[in-house]
Design a protein around this motif. Structure first.
Motif, PDB file in Angstrom:
ATOM      1  N   SER A 109       0.812  -1.224   0.000  1.00 40.88           N
ATOM      2  CA  SER A 109       0.000   0.000   0.000  1.00 40.88           C
ATOM      3  C   SER A 109       0.845   1.274   0.000  1.00 40.88           C
ATOM      4  O   SER A 109       1.750   1.431   0.820  1.00 40.88           O
ATOM      5  CB  SER A 109      -0.918   0.003   1.233  1.00 40.88           C
ATOM      6  OG  SER A 109      -1.505   1.274   1.414  1.00 40.88           O
ATOM      7  N   VAL A 155      -0.596  -3.646   8.189  1.00 40.15           N
ATOM      8  CA  VAL A 155       0.371  -3.986   7.137  1.00 40.15           C
ATOM      9  C   VAL A 155       1.798  -3.759   7.631  1.00 40.15           C
ATOM     10  O   VAL A 155       2.726  -4.458   7.219  1.00 40.15           O
ATOM     11  CB  VAL A 155       0.114  -3.152   5.866  1.00 40.15           C
ATOM     12  CG1 VAL A 155       1.189  -3.416   4.812  1.00 40.15           C
ATOM     13  CG2 VAL A 155      -1.275  -3.474   5.299  1.00 40.15           C
ATOM     14  N   GLU A 191      -5.467  -0.200   7.406  1.00 37.98           N
ATOM     15  CA  GLU A 191      -4.255  -0.747   6.805  1.00 37.98           C
ATOM     16  C   GLU A 191      -3.043  -0.697   7.741  1.00 37.98           C
ATOM     17  O   GLU A 191      -1.946  -1.075   7.338  1.00 37.98           O
ATOM     18  CB  GLU A 191      -3.913   0.007   5.514  1.00 37.98           C
ATOM     19  CG  GLU A 191      -4.928  -0.178   4.403  1.00 37.98           C
ATOM     20  CD  GLU A 191      -4.494   0.492   3.111  1.00 37.98           C
ATOM     21  OE1 GLU A 191      -3.384   1.059   3.065  1.00 37.98           O
ATOM     22  OE2 GLU A 191      -5.271   0.453   2.144  1.00 37.98           O
TER      23      GLU A 191
END
Length: 286
Positions: free
Chosen positions: A30, A198, A195
């Motif tokens: 990402s 991550v 996220e």
């Protein structure tokens, strides 16, 4: 620092930035996480540097707020930059981001309350022609090209602001608070997107690349790039930074081979963009 030394330092910085696109291609997760960690590592690095070398970071609240906002713009630039690489390739992203000089020629006078420089606008037209040729040659990468143009627009905006800030605020303070602003904005974004986990999945090799990205090509290069603005205009900086694609494309061709080969018209367009570097250098007498 003299103008000639500032110009030399700027070209060293540009060479270091040439590796940014390569690292971005290697870190295929990402872009929000990538830019967040880049700015967070840079923030810590700059904080340590300021502490060790007794660099004061005290500023009026109004200036801090302005720097935090520009930090958000800087984050937007890097998000679009890495998204451009992920949606196309290193060669296209770096070539299109070279349009920063054209955007600076349009935007900088608005912030500095000066008249538009017709010579700079003329050089900017070279950039427009170059980008149009890249669009024609590599139409399958439209999304990557658009993100590259957005990255250039955001780069022109924060560069113009920094050209004003450096006249009364130290480069270290500018870099610290802008990295802080970008880190804060991206932390909120990561929490909203879910996220943040991550970060725990990043490998040792990826952490090594992130540390290089955050310290060498961000913390050091960002402070130094703002410092040279004491002697060089935002437009001159943007024009010199157009050399970044040359370094990056050559490295990318060596590392990735055929995936970085483009249509002949792409190189014509990129060459026209980079021609602006030579023309500006000749115009400035360097």
């Amino acid at each position: 620092m003299s103008r000639s030394k500032s110009l030399l330092l700027l070209h060293i910085i540009v060479f270091l930035w040439g590796f940014t696109g390569i690292i971005g291609k290697e870190l295929q997760f990402s872009v929000y996480v990538l830019v967040f960690l880049r700015m967070a590592i840079a923030l810590v690095s700059i904080g340590v540097y300021a502490r060790v070398f007794s660099k004061s970071l005290k500023l009026p609240r109004r200036d801090i707020f302005k720097l935090l906002v520009v930090g958000g713009i800087t984050a937007a630039h890097w998000l679009c930059f890495f998204e451009s690489i992920h949606r196309s390739n290193v060669s296209i992203a770096l070539s299109v981001v070279s349009t920063t000089a054209f955007f600076v020629a349009l935007i900088s006078p608005l912030y500095n309350r000066k008249k538009w420089n017709l010579k700079e606008l003329f050089l900017g037209l070279f950039v427009v022609v170059g980008v149009s040729l890249i669009f024609q040659a590599e139409g399958i990468y439209v999304a990557g090209i658009i993100f590259g143009l957005l990255a250039a627009l955001f780069a022109a905006t924060f560069s113009s602001f920094n050209g004003i800030f450096i006249q009364r605020i130290s480069a270290t303070s500018i870099a610290f608070y802008e990295m802080l602003g970008g880190t804060m904005v991206l932390l909120v974004v990561l929490l909203m997107r879910g996220e943040l986990q991550v970060v725990g999945e990043i490998t040792g090799k990826q952490w090594l690349l992130l540390i290089i990205l955050g310290t060498v090509t961000t913390a050091f290069a960002f402070i130094a790039s703002v410092e040279v603005m004491k002697q060089l205009s935002p437009f001159s900086c943007a024009i010199a930074i157009n050399l970044e694609p040359i370094y990056t494309i050559l490295i990318a061709l060596w590392l990735y081979g055929s995936s970085e080969y483009m249509q002949p018209m792409f190189y014509v367009g990129a060459g026209i963009i980079l021609l602006s570097v030579w023309l500006n250098t000749k115009r400035k007498g360097h």
